[in-house]
Design a protein around this motif. Structure first.
Motif, short mmCIF file in Angstrom:
data_model
loop_
_atom_site.label_atom_id
_atom_site.label_comp_id
_atom_site.label_asym_id
_atom_site.label_seq_id
_atom_site.Cartn_x
_atom_site.Cartn_y
_atom_site.Cartn_z
N GLU A 215 0.83 -1.21 0.00
CA GLU A 215 0.00 0.00 0.00
C GLU A 215 0.86 1.26 0.00
O GLU A 215 0.57 2.23 -0.71
CB GLU A 215 -0.92 -0.01 1.22
CG GLU A 215 -1.88 1.16 1.29
CD GLU A 215 -2.75 1.14 2.52
OE1 GLU A 215 -3.69 1.95 2.59
OE2 GLU A 215 -2.48 0.32 3.43
N VAL A 216 1.94 1.23 0.78
CA VAL A 216 2.83 2.39 0.81
C VAL A 216 3.49 2.61 -0.54
O VAL A 216 3.58 3.75 -1.03
CB VAL A 216 3.89 2.22 1.92
CG1 VAL A 216 4.96 3.30 1.83
CG2 VAL A 216 3.24 2.26 3.29
N TRP A 217 3.92 1.53 -1.18
CA TRP A 217 4.57 1.68 -2.49
C TRP A 217 3.59 2.14 -3.55
O TRP A 217 3.96 2.91 -4.44
CB TRP A 217 5.23 0.35 -2.88
CG TRP A 217 6.60 0.21 -2.30
CD1 TRP A 217 6.96 -0.54 -1.22
CD2 TRP A 217 7.78 0.88 -2.73
NE1 TRP A 217 8.29 -0.40 -0.95
CE2 TRP A 217 8.83 0.47 -1.88
CE3 TRP A 217 8.05 1.78 -3.75
CZ2 TRP A 217 10.13 0.94 -2.02
CZ3 TRP A 217 9.35 2.25 -3.90
CH2 TRP A 217 10.37 1.82 -3.03
N ARG A 218 2.35 1.68 -3.47
CA ARG A 218 1.35 2.18 -4.41
C ARG A 218 1.13 3.67 -4.21
O ARG A 218 0.95 4.43 -5.16
CB ARG A 218 0.03 1.41 -4.26
CG ARG A 218 0.03 0.02 -4.84
CD ARG A 218 -1.38 -0.51 -4.96
NE ARG A 218 -2.08 -0.55 -3.69
CZ ARG A 218 -2.09 -1.59 -2.87
NH1 ARG A 218 -1.44 -2.70 -3.21
NH2 ARG A 218 -2.75 -1.55 -1.73
N THR A 219 1.14 4.09 -2.95
CA THR A 219 0.94 5.50 -2.66
C THR A 219 2.10 6.34 -3.20
O THR A 219 1.90 7.41 -3.79
CB THR A 219 0.81 5.71 -1.15
OG1 THR A 219 -0.30 4.95 -0.66
CG2 THR A 219 0.59 7.17 -0.82
N LEU A 220 3.31 5.87 -3.01
CA LEU A 220 4.48 6.62 -3.47
C LEU A 220 4.57 6.65 -4.99
O LEU A 220 5.20 7.55 -5.56
CB LEU A 220 5.76 6.00 -2.90
CG LEU A 220 5.93 6.12 -1.38
CD1 LEU A 220 7.14 5.32 -0.93
CD2 LEU A 220 6.08 7.58 -0.97
N ALA A 221 3.95 5.68 -5.66
CA ALA A 221 4.04 5.61 -7.12
C ALA A 221 2.92 6.35 -7.83
O ALA A 221 2.85 6.33 -9.06
CB ALA A 221 4.03 4.14 -7.56
N ILE A 222 2.02 7.03 -7.08
CA ILE A 222 0.93 7.76 -7.73
C ILE A 222 1.52 8.90 -8.55
O ILE A 222 2.29 9.71 -8.03
CB ILE A 222 -0.06 8.31 -6.69
CG1 ILE A 222 -0.78 7.15 -6.00
CG2 ILE A 222 -1.06 9.24 -7.33
CD1 ILE A 222 -1.75 7.59 -4.93
N PRO A 223 1.20 9.01 -9.84
CA PRO A 223 1.77 10.09 -10.65
C PRO A 223 1.16 11.44 -10.27
O PRO A 223 0.08 11.53 -9.69
CB PRO A 223 1.39 9.70 -12.08
CG PRO A 223 0.14 8.88 -11.93
CD PRO A 223 0.31 8.13 -10.63
N LEU A 224 1.89 12.48 -10.58
CA LEU A 224 1.40 13.83 -10.31
C LEU A 224 0.22 14.15 -11.22
O LEU A 224 0.13 13.65 -12.35
CB LEU A 224 2.52 14.85 -10.54
CG LEU A 224 3.69 14.77 -9.56
CD1 LEU A 224 4.78 15.76 -9.98
CD2 LEU A 224 3.24 15.05 -8.14
N PRO A 225 -0.71 14.99 -10.77
CA PRO A 225 -1.85 15.34 -11.61
C PRO A 225 -1.40 16.19 -12.79
O PRO A 225 -0.39 16.89 -12.72
CB PRO A 225 -2.76 16.14 -10.67
CG PRO A 225 -1.83 16.71 -9.66
CD PRO A 225 -0.74 15.68 -9.48
N PRO A 226 -2.12 16.13 -13.91
CA PRO A 226 -1.74 16.97 -15.06
C PRO A 226 -1.92 18.44 -14.73
O PRO A 226 -2.77 18.81 -13.92
CB PRO A 226 -2.71 16.51 -16.16
CG PRO A 226 -3.89 15.98 -15.41
CD PRO A 226 -3.34 15.35 -14.16
#
Length: 244
Positions: A215-226
């Motif tokens: 879950e932490v890695w998924r959170t850190l991998a969220i791309p920045l919004p356009p």
């Protein structure tokens, strides 16, 4: 005749007055005792002033639900700060962007818990830090961002724990969620091999360290919004004397 004063000079209280004082004290004690027994359960006190900054203080004993309450409050505020999808084109475009922003505001919780929460005797997911989180809204009451202003961590837990407690979740998540190849690349063996972890508990039935690590890695991998769309530039000025 008046009663003789006491040795220290204070006037002697007659028996009838002393009985009255004792009865009043007993009545006050009973009233306070009933008030303590009839206290309401934990609740939210309404306080709202439109157009001004608001503060929410979440306090309580260990294990009382402060961490979960803060998640609920942040989720509610993020939901309230989303523009409607049925409005104008600008509102629909902003709604899509702010949905992504609200996800990022809420997704900071797994990261904060991994590096700031630990198992204690009273609570499996105790927050060992204090924080002051600011959530920002514009004049339209749309969510525009959030930041952490203050973060006070219990540093002593990093180097020592009791036998029924643990260090911060991030250490155990790293061992439980990493593959053998990843552990070898990081030159890690087992939690029992390190003095920062061997003093306390390693495995807790109520905590899934592998799932939390993912879950932490998924959170850190969220791309920045356009970025927001650039408004069209105005047409160039027409020289004087020339028709359009």
């Amino acid at each position: 005749a008046a009663a003789a004063p006491l040795r220290d000079g204070r006037p002697r209280v007659p028996l009838d007055e002393g009985a009255a004082v004792a009865a009043a004290a007993a009545q006050l004690l009973r009233r306070n005792s009933s008030a303590l027994l009839s206290r309401p359960p934990p609740h939210a006190s309404p306080a709202q002033v439109d157009g001004c900054s608001q503060s929410i203080i979440i306090s309580g004993e260990s294990g009382s639900g402060k961490t979960e309450s803060s998640k609920i409050v942040m989720k509610y505020l993020a939901m309230c700060g989303q523009p409607t999808k049925k409005g104008s084109t600008e509102e629909r475009r902003a709604s899509a962007q702010l949905n992504s922003l609200s996800e990022k505001v809420l997704s900071c919780n797994p990261i904060l818990e991994a590096f700031g929460n630990a198992k204690t005797v009273m609570n499996h997911n105790s927050s060992r830090f204090g924080k002051f989180t600011r959530i920002h809204f514009d004049k339209r009451n749309w969510l525009v961002g959030a930041d952490l202003v203050t973060y006070l961590l219990e540093k002593s837990r990093t180097v020592t724990q009791s036998k029924d407690e643990r260090n911060y979740h991030a250490f155990y998540q790293l061992f439980a969620g990493s593959s053998k190849a990843e552990l070898q690349a990081l030159k890690l063996t087992t939690p029992q091999s390190y003095s920062y972890l061997e003093k306390g508990m390693i495995n807790v039935d109520a905590i899934d360290d592998k799932a939390r690590h993912q879950e932490v890695w998924r959170t850190l991998a969220i791309p920045l919004p356009p970025p927001p769309p650039t408004p069209p530039s105005p047409p160039p000025p027409v020289p004087a004397g020339r028709a359009r």
